[in-house]
Scaffold this motif. Sequence first.
Motif, mmCIF file in Angstrom:
data_model
loop_
_atom_site.group_PDB
_atom_site.id
_atom_site.type_symbol
_atom_site.label_atom_id
_atom_site.label_comp_id
_atom_site.label_asym_id
_atom_site.label_seq_id
_atom_site.Cartn_x
_atom_site.Cartn_y
_atom_site.Cartn_z
ATOM 1 N N ALA A 91 0.790 -1.315 0.052
ATOM 2 C CA ALA A 91 0.203 0.076 -0.086
ATOM 3 C C ALA A 91 0.653 1.355 0.002
ATOM 4 O O ALA A 91 0.384 2.346 -0.123
ATOM 5 N N GLY A 92 2.281 1.193 0.010
ATOM 6 C CA GLY A 92 2.931 2.325 0.019
ATOM 7 C C GLY A 92 3.158 2.902 1.243
ATOM 8 O O GLY A 92 3.657 4.151 1.384
ATOM 9 N N TYR A 93 2.935 2.077 2.377
ATOM 10 C CA TYR A 93 3.367 2.757 3.896
ATOM 11 C C TYR A 93 4.393 1.959 4.304
ATOM 12 O O TYR A 93 4.850 0.870 4.206
ATOM 13 N N HIS A 94 5.051 2.760 5.336
ATOM 14 C CA HIS A 94 6.123 2.230 6.391
ATOM 15 C C HIS A 94 5.531 1.819 7.516
ATOM 16 O O HIS A 94 4.401 2.384 8.096
ATOM 17 N N LEU A 95 6.066 0.908 8.240
ATOM 18 C CA LEU A 95 5.353 0.371 9.436
ATOM 19 C C LEU A 95 6.167 0.658 10.738
ATOM 20 O O LEU A 95 7.510 0.620 10.594
ATOM 21 N N ILE A 96 5.803 1.256 11.617
ATOM 22 C CA ILE A 96 6.356 1.433 12.847
ATOM 23 C C ILE A 96 5.688 0.825 13.975
ATOM 24 O O ILE A 96 4.437 0.966 14.240
ATOM 25 N N VAL A 97 6.563 -0.248 14.565
ATOM 26 C CA VAL A 97 5.997 -1.089 15.377
ATOM 27 C C VAL A 97 6.555 -0.699 17.047
ATOM 28 O O VAL A 97 7.717 -0.432 17.161
ATOM 29 N N SER A 98 5.685 -0.844 17.808
ATOM 30 C CA SER A 98 6.238 -0.364 19.263
ATOM 31 C C SER A 98 5.586 -1.524 20.119
ATOM 32 O O SER A 98 4.431 -2.031 19.944
ATOM 33 N N SER A 99 6.104 -1.754 21.263
ATOM 34 C CA SER A 99 5.574 -2.858 22.250
ATOM 35 C C SER A 99 5.240 -2.358 23.446
ATOM 36 O O SER A 99 5.609 -1.340 23.983
ATOM 37 N N SER A 100 4.037 -2.588 24.253
ATOM 38 C CA SER A 100 3.440 -2.089 25.168
ATOM 39 C C SER A 100 3.825 -2.830 26.369
ATOM 40 O O SER A 100 3.889 -2.765 27.676
ATOM 41 N N HIS A 101 4.791 -4.071 26.239
ATOM 42 C CA HIS A 101 4.972 -4.917 27.237
ATOM 43 C C HIS A 101 4.007 -5.484 28.172
ATOM 44 O O HIS A 101 4.200 -5.584 29.535
ATOM 45 N N ASP A 102 2.887 -5.501 27.512
ATOM 46 C CA ASP A 102 1.764 -6.249 27.994
ATOM 47 C C ASP A 102 1.324 -5.252 29.474
ATOM 48 O O ASP A 102 0.742 -6.007 30.432
ATOM 49 N N ASP A 103 1.411 -3.909 29.484
ATOM 50 C CA ASP A 103 1.324 -3.105 30.366
ATOM 51 C C ASP A 103 0.452 -2.048 29.712
ATOM 52 O O ASP A 103 0.574 -1.444 28.792
ATOM 53 N N ALA A 104 -0.703 -1.886 30.530
ATOM 54 C CA ALA A 104 -1.674 -0.617 30.068
ATOM 55 C C ALA A 104 -1.348 0.623 30.059
ATOM 56 O O ALA A 104 -1.268 1.539 29.080
ATOM 57 N N GLU A 105 -0.168 0.907 31.053
ATOM 58 C CA GLU A 105 0.369 2.366 31.057
ATOM 59 C C GLU A 105 1.214 2.463 29.517
ATOM 60 O O GLU A 105 1.436 3.495 29.380
ATOM 61 N N GLU A 106 2.042 1.513 29.459
ATOM 62 C CA GLU A 106 3.038 1.412 28.617
ATOM 63 C C GLU A 106 2.248 1.664 27.062
ATOM 64 O O GLU A 106 2.742 2.286 26.351
ATOM 65 N N ALA A 107 1.363 1.003 26.915
ATOM 66 C CA ALA A 107 0.248 0.941 25.772
ATOM 67 C C ALA A 107 -0.116 2.356 25.677
ATOM 68 O O ALA A 107 0.000 2.845 24.284
ATOM 69 N N ALA A 108 -0.503 3.129 26.677
ATOM 70 C CA ALA A 108 -1.104 4.268 26.493
ATOM 71 C C ALA A 108 0.010 5.178 26.209
ATOM 72 O O ALA A 108 -0.211 6.316 25.233
ATOM 73 N N ALA A 109 1.450 5.094 26.675
ATOM 74 C CA ALA A 109 2.435 6.019 26.047
ATOM 75 C C ALA A 109 2.866 5.704 24.715
ATOM 76 O O ALA A 109 3.120 6.852 24.094
#
Length: 349
Positions: A91-109
Amino acid sequence: MVKPATIRDVASMAGVSVASVSRVLTGAGQVTEPTRKRVLEAVEALNYVPHSGARSLSTSRTSSVGVILPDLFGEFFSELIRGLDLAARQAGYHLIVSSSHDDAEEAAAAIRSMRGRVDGLIVLSPHLDGEKLAGGLAGGMPVLLMNGGDLDAKRPSVVVDNHGGAVTAVRHLIDQGRTRIAHIGGPAHNAEAQARLAGYEKAVREAGLTPVSLRGDFSQAAGHAACLELLDGPSRPDAVFAANDMMAVGALLALQDRGVRCPEDVAVVGFDDVPIAALMRPSLTTMRINIAETGRRALERLVRMIGSRDRSDTSREVVTPELIVRQSSSVVVPKTTAGGPAPEPVLVS
């Protein structure tokens, strides 16, 4: 040192305005076919590379999409990222991947950190508060949720029928004549694990059997430890349904450690169908969700959401798991007929 070509250089060579070059390169607005051809020929001749920062300022697009996952380790997430990445590139997009380490606060960040950097976001939210995570945190950015709980119902999502898949897995074991079916579940806070536990209990109770479940964390080590505990308990099961394949692999290794035959003494069924499932010996019966394909479909849907001004889509796309029967759950008993031995059933490997 040769200076890189600019958009003005392309416009000059093609004999068109800078605005026409921009329309050709961004796809925004209409241009004639001869103009488009001249611009693309000039781009190739000059080796022109559009400046991503300038392009994003003029189009309000970054040509990137973000993915928030609870973890980046293991075959499940590797397969999921593979499917997402292939679709993003197409689709012509770059993918940026991040991990929340299975933690709600880290997911929010992680979600906050993506704002302004991506055009849309995919959030794999095993927590029960997935709606909260993806709500106001993402601003007006399109967000697609995957595999979340009931609170995701008000947002566009792609989810697996975890409850129905677990019911199918347990009914398969019951059809094989198993009567002491234990479950190795996932974390208590994980919505998928809860749904699979509920499906297991439903199928077991409908058959008049007694549910026995131990808690795990989706890791091979947890499956190994839980299976050893079941084998050393007062009533050894004759089947184990694990909430994911990695715990099922751990269970298979525990059976080997104890010298217990699989599937003759204890059958094992997993969930997900990660690549290693077919390579185990015995090969692992599991509920296939076609992980890479699910990732591809999710990314393609997010791209459609990005391209649409309509933000009213809150539909939930459900992925139905498929039972893949392999060696770990089926004891092949040759049957004789008048014409000789009947062929053995073919197991998926």
